[in-house]
Design an enzyme around this catalytic site. Structure first.
Site, PDB file in Angstrom:
ATOM      1  N   PHE A 157      71.331  63.191  69.553  1.00 21.39           N
ATOM      2  CA  PHE A 157      69.898  62.960  69.808  1.00 21.39           C
ATOM      3  C   PHE A 157      69.011  64.126  69.393  1.00 21.39           C
ATOM      4  CE2 PHE A 157      70.693  65.434  73.705  1.00 21.39           C
ATOM      5  CZ  PHE A 157      69.520  66.173  73.782  1.00 21.39           C
ATOM      6  N   GLU A 184      71.381  56.399  70.069  1.00 23.64           N
ATOM      7  CA  GLU A 184      70.585  55.307  70.647  1.00 23.64           C
ATOM      8  C   GLU A 184      69.303  55.838  71.297  1.00 23.64           C
ATOM      9  OE1 GLU A 184      73.463  56.478  71.529  1.00 23.64           O
ATOM     10  OE2 GLU A 184      73.957  56.210  73.651  1.00 23.64           O
ATOM     11  N   SER A 234      78.502  66.042  71.390  1.00 18.35           N
ATOM     12  CA  SER A 234      79.139  66.899  72.399  1.00 18.35           C
ATOM     13  C   SER A 234      80.630  67.082  72.077  1.00 18.35           C
ATOM     14  CB  SER A 234      78.981  66.249  73.770  1.00 18.35           C
ATOM     15  OG  SER A 234      79.568  64.961  73.741  1.00 18.35           O
ATOM     16  N   CYS A 289      72.042  73.046  69.051  1.00 18.46           N
ATOM     17  CA  CYS A 289      73.431  73.501  69.109  1.00 18.46           C
ATOM     18  C   CYS A 289      73.526  74.986  68.748  1.00 18.46           C
ATOM     19  CB  CYS A 289      74.309  72.673  68.191  1.00 18.46           C
ATOM     20  SG  CYS A 289      73.930  72.944  66.468  1.00 18.46           S
ATOM     21  N   GLU A 390      77.956  74.057  78.787  1.00 16.02           N
ATOM     22  CA  GLU A 390      76.786  73.909  77.909  1.00 16.02           C
ATOM     23  C   GLU A 390      75.698  73.208  78.723  1.00 16.02           C
ATOM     24  OE1 GLU A 390      77.015  71.057  74.611  1.00 16.02           O
ATOM     25  OE2 GLU A 390      75.677  72.338  73.462  1.00 16.02           O
TER      26      GLU A 390
HETATM   27  P1  NAD Z   1      76.784  62.875  72.531  1.00 16.03           P
HETATM   28  O1  NAD Z   1      78.156  63.354  72.280  1.00 16.03           O
HETATM   29  O2  NAD Z   1      76.454  62.324  73.882  1.00 16.03           O
HETATM   30  O3  NAD Z   1      76.417  61.682  71.508  1.00 16.03           O
HETATM   31  C1  NAD Z   1      76.619  61.846  70.118  1.00 16.03           C
HETATM   32  C2  NAD Z   1      76.886  60.466  69.515  1.00 16.03           C
HETATM   33  O4  NAD Z   1      78.073  59.920  70.087  1.00 16.03           O
HETATM   34  C3  NAD Z   1      75.766  59.480  69.779  1.00 16.03           C
HETATM   35  O5  NAD Z   1      75.528  58.749  68.601  1.00 16.03           O
HETATM   36  C4  NAD Z   1      76.309  58.619  70.907  1.00 16.03           C
HETATM   37  O6  NAD Z   1      75.850  57.283  70.838  1.00 16.03           O
HETATM   38  C5  NAD Z   1      77.808  58.665  70.710  1.00 16.03           C
HETATM   39  N1  NAD Z   1      78.561  58.651  71.980  1.00 16.03           N
HETATM   40  C6  NAD Z   1      78.169  59.152  73.181  1.00 16.03           C
HETATM   41  N2  NAD Z   1      79.147  58.996  74.099  1.00 16.03           N
HETATM   42  C7  NAD Z   1      80.172  58.379  73.471  1.00 16.03           C
HETATM   43  C8  NAD Z   1      81.464  57.939  73.879  1.00 16.03           C
HETATM   44  N3  NAD Z   1      81.888  58.119  75.145  1.00 16.03           N
HETATM   45  N4  NAD Z   1      82.262  57.367  72.968  1.00 16.03           N
HETATM   46  C9  NAD Z   1      81.857  57.182  71.698  1.00 16.03           C
HETATM   47  N5  NAD Z   1      80.627  57.572  71.253  1.00 16.03           N
HETATM   48  C10 NAD Z   1      79.805  58.159  72.120  1.00 16.03           C
HETATM   49  O7  NAD Z   1      75.805  64.050  72.111  1.00 16.03           O
HETATM   50  P2  NAD Z   1      74.210  64.109  72.289  1.00 16.03           P
HETATM   51  O8  NAD Z   1      73.896  64.254  73.737  1.00 16.03           O
HETATM   52  O9  NAD Z   1      73.565  63.024  71.528  1.00 16.03           O
HETATM   53  O10 NAD Z   1      73.881  65.468  71.513  1.00 16.03           O
HETATM   54  C11 NAD Z   1      73.942  66.730  72.127  1.00 16.03           C
HETATM   55  C12 NAD Z   1      75.255  67.404  71.843  1.00 16.03           C
HETATM   56  O11 NAD Z   1      75.437  67.512  70.430  1.00 16.03           O
HETATM   57  C13 NAD Z   1      75.326  68.829  72.371  1.00 16.03           C
HETATM   58  O12 NAD Z   1      76.600  69.030  72.916  1.00 16.03           O
HETATM   59  C14 NAD Z   1      75.109  69.689  71.138  1.00 16.03           C
HETATM   60  O13 NAD Z   1      75.671  70.986  71.217  1.00 16.03           O
HETATM   61  C15 NAD Z   1      75.802  68.862  70.106  1.00 16.03           C
HETATM   62  N6  NAD Z   1      75.340  69.194  68.766  1.00 16.03           N
HETATM   63  C16 NAD Z   1      76.178  69.931  67.991  1.00 16.03           C
HETATM   64  C17 NAD Z   1      75.784  70.323  66.718  1.00 16.03           C
HETATM   65  C18 NAD Z   1      76.679  71.168  65.869  1.00 16.03           C
HETATM   66  O14 NAD Z   1      76.307  71.461  64.734  1.00 16.03           O
HETATM   67  N7  NAD Z   1      77.849  71.563  66.348  1.00 16.03           N
HETATM   68  C19 NAD Z   1      74.524  69.935  66.242  1.00 16.03           C
HETATM   69  C20 NAD Z   1      73.694  69.161  67.057  1.00 16.03           C
HETATM   70  C21 NAD Z   1      74.126  68.798  68.330  1.00 16.03           C
END
Ligand code: NAD
Length: 490
Positions: A157, A184, A234, A289, A390
């Site tokens: 997101f 989403e 994540s 991140c 985090e």
């Molecule tokens: P998230 O892991 O909740 O969601 C990421 C994606 O996975 C979304 O498209 C979501 O719909 C999907 N998803 C969520 N839960 C799921 C599940 N149980 N099974 C399958 N798919 C699932 O992450 P977020 O809250 O959208 O983003 C924030 C996180 O992203 C933070 O931890 C941040 O550090 C990380 N991030 C990392 C980088 C990097 O370069 N390492 C860059 C941006 C964000």
């Protein structure tokens, strides 16, 4: 999650085979403007059948697209870039509206996304292989890079426009066809970008967009027609995607969560650095991140760093990021606000010293926004919850260290290793730090160590699963297979 369609707020369609089509969803996720609290769209929670349709469209488009000369593919991306420039302000406003970050932050992120398109336009050079004649008498050897086929990306997101552009432009410039699943929570800027791609004369099916959540992610991981998956999110989900998609035989790059340490040495030039340190912790409301999370002043640096950070956060006006003068917007959702506030409570309960309390912040003309004020804790230890987890919000945890070695040891003990920074006037300290840091994006007197589009982006340990990182030359490696031809002509 909402159930049933609504008449007043638009339900998003999927973009499949060059058409906007309704998802076969039974659930919808409400998209909010986090500064206002209003519902501004509904994301369909698409099903595995929708993924099937998208993969079929992408597979159908693949043969002609891979046969399209690489410079002609690049021309589509030049047109896309021109349209992104033309719609720059509109796109930035959509990012602010669905995500909450300030307009300046949104503009910065869209600019970074456009830079990724620019790099992909270099595919005629960057996709080249190698060759050598006479590897034996009369025998030549050539290596060409070929696209993989249908590839997919799953976005988080926090950077709705930028993160998809880490992957999409290089993937299609190299001749692959693409399936994208936006978060989403923030699907609107990706819908806009798909419209701009359509207007760039991209052939139908080369890029497809499937909205949704977990079911779409798992269907992407499992689908035998998808050759590679890029994921950002994540750590828990990154690990899940890596394991599930590699088990299905795919190439995977999965970028996970972060806990970033910012070290301040006694010889740091704080006059010139405090703005960058503050920006690292509170820019994008801490939802980066690359955001600083643990501030580690070394030895005598503690008192001055702490006092200057506390002073600096007073100038961070919190509010609706679309309004001028606002320096920090809301966090993404009511749920995430509760989570961040929970961490602040935990910090207090576990004995950290709360110096600035963001819990009570109110924005008078935005009473329903998901605001958390900048928060500063001192005397945080790594055994406390706020020292380990985090938080992904505007919370700085100051954890003093006796020496640079202690600071580095603190970082090395953490399972995440995404980004880190050191502030110092000593080249030697900077060199030691950079050499021994576990994180693979290192800032020296830089608070947000974000690699540009032509360098690799990604962390290590539990912050990254895979080997080839996002964008830059790694992107070209990731999205191509190297074919070696050894030839003798009689
Ligand atoms: P998230 O892991 O909740 O969601 C990421 C994606 O996975 C979304 O498209 C979501 O719909 C999907 N998803 C969520 N839960 C799921 C599940 N149980 N099974 C399958 N798919 C699932 O992450 P977020 O809250 O959208 O983003 C924030 C996180 O992203 C933070 O931890 C941040 O550090 C990380 N991030 C990392 C980088 C990097 O370069 N390492 C860059 C941006 C964000």
């Amino acid at each position: 999650m909402a159930t049933g369609t609504s008449t007043d707020v638009r339900v998003l369609d999927n973009f499949i085979g060059g058409e906007w089509v309704p998802a076969r969803a039974a659930d919808w996720f409400d998209v909010h403007n986090p500064a206002v609290g209003d519902v501004i769209g509904r994301t369909p929670m698409s099903t595995a059948d929708d993924v099937e349709s998208a993969v079929r469209a992408a597979a159908t488009a693949f043969p002609a697209w891979r046969d399209t000369p690489v410079n002609a593919r690049a021309q589509v991306l030049y047109r896309f870039k021109a349209l992104l420039e033309q719609h720059f302000e509109e796109l930035s406003r959509i990012v602010t509206t669905e995500h909450g970050k300030t307009l300046d932050e949104a503009r910065g992120s869209v600019r970074r996304g456009i830079e990724c398109v620019e790099v992909a336009c270099g595919a005629p050079s960057l996709m080249q292989g190698t060759g050598l004649e006479d590897i034996a008498a009369g025998i030549d050897c050539h290596v060409v890079r070929q696209p993989l086929g249908v590839v997919a990306a799953i976005a988080p997101f926090n950077f709705p426009a930028m993160v998809p552009l880490w992957f999409l432009p290089i993937a299609i410039a190299t001749g692959n066809t693409f399936v994208l699943k936006p978060s989403e929570q923030v699907p609107l800027s990706q819908r806009k970008m798909a419209e701009l791609l359509q207007a760039s004369d991209l052939p139908p099916g080369v890029v497809n967009l499937v909205n949704g959540g977990r079911e779409v992610v798992d269907a992407i991981c499992d689908h035998p027609g998808i050759r590679a998956v890029s994921f950002v999110g994540s750590t828990a989900v990154a690990r899940h995607v890596y394991q599930r998609a590699t088990a299905a035989g795919k190439r995977v790059q999965a970028l996970g969560g972060a806990k970033n340490f910012v070290v301040v040495m006694p010889d740091a030039d704080l006059d010139r650095s405090i703005a960058a340190i503050t920006e690292s912790f509170y820019g994008c409301a801490g939802e980066r991140c690359l955001a600083g999370s643990v501030l580690v002043p070394v030895g005598e640096a503690h008192a001055e760093t702490r006092d200057r950070l506390v002073e600096a956060v007073k100038s961070l006006t919190v509010g609706d990021g679309a309004q001028p003068g606002v320096r920090m917007g809301p966090v993404i959702s009511a749920k995430h606000r509760e989570r961040v506030l929970g961490y602040i409570e935990k910090g207090i309960a576990e004995g950290a010293k709360l110096l600035v309390d963001g819990r009570q912040v109110r924005v008078p003309d935005r009473p329903n926004g998901y605001f958390v004020g900048p928060t500063v804790f001192d005397q945080v230890s790594m055994t406390m919850t706020i020292g380990g987890d985090e938080i992904f919000g505007p919370v700085a945890s100051i954890a003093p260290a006796r020496s640079l070695d202690d600071a580095v040891a603190m970082m090395r003990a953490h399972p995440n290793a995404n980004a880190t920074s050191i502030f110092t006037s000593s080249g030697k300290a900077a060199r030691e730090f950079s050499k021994h840091a576990t994180a693979s994006m290192v800032g020296v007197n830089i608070g947000v160590a974000a690699p540009m589009a032509y360098f690799p982006f990604g962390g290590a340990k539990d912050s990254f699963f895979g080997d080839l990182k996002a964008h830059g030359r790694d992107g070209f490696e990731f999205y191509t297979d190297k074919k070696v031809t050894i030839a003798r002509w009689f």
